[in-house]
Motif scaffolding. Sequence first.
Motif, PDB file in Angstrom:
ATOM      1  N   ASP A  93       0.811  -1.213   0.000  1.00 30.18           N
ATOM      2  CA  ASP A  93       0.000   0.000   0.000  1.00 30.18           C
ATOM      3  C   ASP A  93       0.848   1.267   0.000  1.00 30.18           C
ATOM      4  OD1 ASP A  93      -2.212  -1.607  -0.004  1.00 30.18           O
ATOM      5  OD2 ASP A  93      -2.724  -1.297   2.105  1.00 30.18           O
ATOM      6  N   ALA A  94       1.925   1.282   0.756  1.00 30.21           N
ATOM      7  CA  ALA A  94       2.763   2.479   0.818  1.00 30.21           C
ATOM      8  C   ALA A  94       3.398   2.775  -0.539  1.00 30.21           C
ATOM      9  CB  ALA A  94       3.836   2.318   1.888  1.00 30.21           C
ATOM     10  N   THR A  95       3.856   1.729  -1.228  1.00 27.78           N
ATOM     11  CA  THR A  95       4.453   1.918  -2.551  1.00 27.78           C
ATOM     12  C   THR A  95       3.411   2.384  -3.553  1.00 27.78           C
ATOM     13  OG1 THR A  95       6.123   0.226  -2.110  1.00 27.78           O
ATOM     14  CG2 THR A  95       5.711   0.782  -4.419  1.00 27.78           C
ATOM     15  N   ALA A  96       2.224   1.778  -3.493  1.00 29.92           N
ATOM     16  CA  ALA A  96       1.145   2.177  -4.401  1.00 29.92           C
ATOM     17  C   ALA A  96       0.768   3.638  -4.178  1.00 29.92           C
ATOM     18  CB  ALA A  96      -0.065   1.268  -4.206  1.00 29.92           C
ATOM     19  N   LEU A  97       0.730   4.053  -2.909  1.00 28.03           N
ATOM     20  CA  LEU A  97       0.388   5.444  -2.614  1.00 28.03           C
ATOM     21  C   LEU A  97       1.469   6.381  -3.123  1.00 28.03           C
ATOM     22  CD1 LEU A  97      -1.443   7.553  -1.363  1.00 28.03           C
ATOM     23  CD2 LEU A  97      -0.293   7.163   0.838  1.00 28.03           C
ATOM     24  N   ARG A  98       2.731   5.998  -2.987  1.00 26.53           N
ATOM     25  CA  ARG A  98       3.805   6.856  -3.463  1.00 26.53           C
ATOM     26  C   ARG A  98       3.699   7.056  -4.979  1.00 26.53           C
ATOM     27  NH1 ARG A  98       8.504   8.975  -1.522  1.00 26.53           N
ATOM     28  NH2 ARG A  98       7.148   9.135   0.314  1.00 26.53           N
ATOM     29  N   LYS A  99       3.308   6.039  -5.709  1.00 30.54           N
ATOM     30  CA  LYS A  99       3.138   6.193  -7.154  1.00 30.54           C
ATOM     31  C   LYS A  99       1.992   7.161  -7.465  1.00 30.54           C
ATOM     32  CE  LYS A  99       5.106   1.723  -8.461  1.00 30.54           C
ATOM     33  NZ  LYS A  99       4.860   0.399  -9.090  1.00 30.54           N
ATOM     34  N   ILE A 100       0.947   7.124  -6.656  1.00 32.16           N
ATOM     35  CA  ILE A 100      -0.152   8.070  -6.845  1.00 32.16           C
ATOM     36  C   ILE A 100       0.319   9.491  -6.579  1.00 32.16           C
ATOM     37  CG2 ILE A 100      -2.392   8.834  -5.924  1.00 32.16           C
ATOM     38  CD1 ILE A 100      -3.000   5.859  -5.349  1.00 32.16           C
ATOM     39  N   THR A 101       0.981   9.697  -5.453  1.00 30.93           N
ATOM     40  CA  THR A 101       1.399  11.056  -5.102  1.00 30.93           C
ATOM     41  C   THR A 101       2.488  11.575  -6.047  1.00 30.93           C
ATOM     42  OG1 THR A 101       2.933  10.167  -3.427  1.00 30.93           O
ATOM     43  CG2 THR A 101       0.729  10.829  -2.690  1.00 30.93           C
ATOM     44  N   ASP A 102       3.380  10.689  -6.508  1.00 33.80           N
ATOM     45  CA  ASP A 102       4.381  11.115  -7.480  1.00 33.80           C
ATOM     46  C   ASP A 102       3.717  11.555  -8.782  1.00 33.80           C
ATOM     47  OD1 ASP A 102       6.407  10.588  -5.704  1.00 33.80           O
ATOM     48  OD2 ASP A 102       7.088   8.738  -6.682  1.00 33.80           O
ATOM     49  N   GLY A 103       2.697  10.819  -9.201  1.00 33.05           N
ATOM     50  CA  GLY A 103       1.991  11.182 -10.425  1.00 33.05           C
ATOM     51  C   GLY A 103       1.301  12.525 -10.305  1.00 33.05           C
ATOM     52  N   VAL A 104       0.651  12.766  -9.170  1.00 36.31           N
ATOM     53  CA  VAL A 104      -0.017  14.044  -8.954  1.00 36.31           C
ATOM     54  C   VAL A 104       0.997  15.181  -8.873  1.00 36.31           C
ATOM     55  CG1 VAL A 104      -1.471  15.369  -7.353  1.00 36.31           C
ATOM     56  CG2 VAL A 104      -2.033  12.973  -7.871  1.00 36.31           C
ATOM     57  N   GLN A 105       2.108  14.941  -8.189  1.00 37.69           N
ATOM     58  CA  GLN A 105       3.127  15.982  -8.064  1.00 37.69           C
ATOM     59  C   GLN A 105       3.712  16.334  -9.427  1.00 37.69           C
ATOM     60  OE1 GLN A 105       3.911  17.592  -5.035  1.00 37.69           O
ATOM     61  NE2 GLN A 105       4.853  19.021  -6.498  1.00 37.69           N
ATOM     62  N   SER A 106       3.791  15.352 -10.323  1.00 40.02           N
ATOM     63  CA  SER A 106       4.330  15.623 -11.663  1.00 40.02           C
ATOM     64  C   SER A 106       3.432  16.605 -12.414  1.00 40.02           C
ATOM     65  CB  SER A 106       4.481  14.329 -12.458  1.00 40.02           C
ATOM     66  OG  SER A 106       3.210  13.797 -12.830  1.00 40.02           O
ATOM     67  N   VAL A 107       2.138  16.560 -12.141  1.00 40.47           N
ATOM     68  CA  VAL A 107       1.217  17.518 -12.754  1.00 40.47           C
ATOM     69  C   VAL A 107       1.447  18.908 -12.181  1.00 40.47           C
ATOM     70  CG1 VAL A 107      -1.207  18.181 -12.985  1.00 40.47           C
ATOM     71  CG2 VAL A 107      -0.539  15.786 -13.255  1.00 40.47           C
ATOM     72  N   ILE A 108       1.591  18.976 -10.860  1.00 39.63           N
ATOM     73  CA  ILE A 108       1.792  20.268 -10.188  1.00 39.63           C
ATOM     74  C   ILE A 108       3.100  20.910 -10.638  1.00 39.63           C
ATOM     75  CG2 ILE A 108       2.133  21.357  -7.941  1.00 39.63           C
ATOM     76  CD1 ILE A 108       0.314  19.164  -6.777  1.00 39.63           C
TER      77      ILE A 108
END
Length: 441
Positions: free
Chosen positions: A424-439
Motif C-alpha cells: 500500500d505504501a508503494t502504491a500510494l507513493r506512485k499516486i502522489t508522485d503522479g499528482v506531483q508531476s502535474v503540479i
Amino acid sequence: MTAPRTTPGTTTAPPASRRALLGAGAGLTAAAGLSACSGFSTGGSSGSSSSAPDELTVITWASDAERPAFEKLAADFAAQGGPRVRLQVVPYSEVLTAVDTALRTDSPPDVFRVSYTDVAAYRAQGVLANLPDTAELERAFLPAFWSAVTDDEGTFGVPHHTDTSMVLVNDEAVASASLTLPRTPEEAWSWEQFADAVGRVRPTRADTYAVAVNWQNAGAFRWLNFVDQAGGRLLTEDLGAVAEDDPGMLKALTFSRDLFRQGLTPPNANARGQAASDLFLNQTVAMCFAGDFLLSEIEGGGFGYSATFLPRDVNASADLGGNALVAVQDSAKRDAALDFLAFCAQAQQVGEFCAAASVLPTRSDVDPAALDWVVRPDLMELYVQQAREIRTPLVEQVVVPSFSAINTQLRDRLDEAFLGSDDDATALRKITDGVQSVIDA
C-alpha cells in the motif's frame, strides 16, 4: 408548496438588463403556452459551432432527462425577449474536446456546460467571461458551490446545480443479509460497519459481487471522498503541492484496495473499468455508489432498490458533483450569453431544472422539499441530506486549475493500485508522485 409554474395569460416581457437578471430576486416568470422547442434549435453532435447573429450556441452533454430541461430553459429565455438558443448536444466523454476544438478554430460557443472540476482550468487560460454585478446573486447560493466558480479575479460562471453520491442497494440483497439501512447522515455506517455490511450481502446469482464504487474514468476524484472521510488530504492546505505520506490517504487506499483484495468488488469495477451504475443495473453487484442524476436510468432496471448514506470515518464527506454554466470571453455575443447564464441561475429556473433532471439545487432559497421530483422523490430527499456533507476542504482541492490533469493521474495510478501487487505504501507513493508531476509541470 411546489416550484413556481408558468402562469396562463402571462405576456412576453421585454428583455431584462443583465444587472436585473443577476439580482437574486429577479424571479422571472416564463410566458405560458410555449412548446419545449419554442425559440430552440438543435445543432450538430460534435465539432466547432457557429450561430446566426440572433442566436446563442450552447455546447452541453445531456441525459434523456436533462435534454428537455435544457430545451425549456432555452424556450423560456426566448420568451423573455432573449435570443434563440441553439443547443449542441455531445456525449459527456466528448464535450471538452468539442469545446476545445471550437476554441482553437475561432468558432467558440457562446456558453458551455462544464464540471466544477474543470472550471478553473478554463478560467486560467482566459477563456471564461467574468460575471458582473454578482453581489446579490452570490448571497443566494450556498458558499461551497459559489466558491467553485469564483477566485480572487472574479466569478467565471454560475453554479447551475450539484449532485453527489449515495449507496444504492438491491432490496433483495439487503433482505438476504438482514441489513438495516441508515436513514439519516448521523446514522451512516462507519467504515467498519460498511465493511461488515458488504461482507454479509448474499449474491442474487453466482457471479454477483457485493459492491462497486463510482470512481471510473472521469470519476476518479470520487476516491477522494474516502481520503477526506479518513481525515486526509491529497493536496497541502496551500494547494501548492501533494500531501506526501498523509496517513489519511494511506488509510483510504488500504480500505479501497481491500474491496478488490477480498473479492467484494469485481475487477472491472476499477478506475478505468465499467461504470458502477451499469454493474448495478445488470445485477453484477448488489450495491453501488451512484449519483442522483442516474436514478431515472436505474428506475428501468426492473428490480427494487433503496439508498443509504456514504460511510463515514473521522469525517462524513461527499463528493462535489454537478456542473456550472459558463460564458466565453471572446464570444461576439458575450453580453447575451451572460444574460442567459443569469436567467438560468434564478430560483425558478434552478428549481424546475433540478426537479426534472434529478439533480440538486445550489441556491439556498430553493427548497428541495417543495420541488416536484420526477423520479424517486423519496430518494431525492436523502440525496439532499447527503449533499450537506460536501466539505469545503475537499471542494478546494478539486477545483484547482490543474485538476483535470490531476484527475487523469488519479485514474491511471488508482487503476494500477487496485489491480496491482505493490504494497500500500508503494502504491500510494506512485499516486502522489503522479499528482506531483502535474503540479510541477
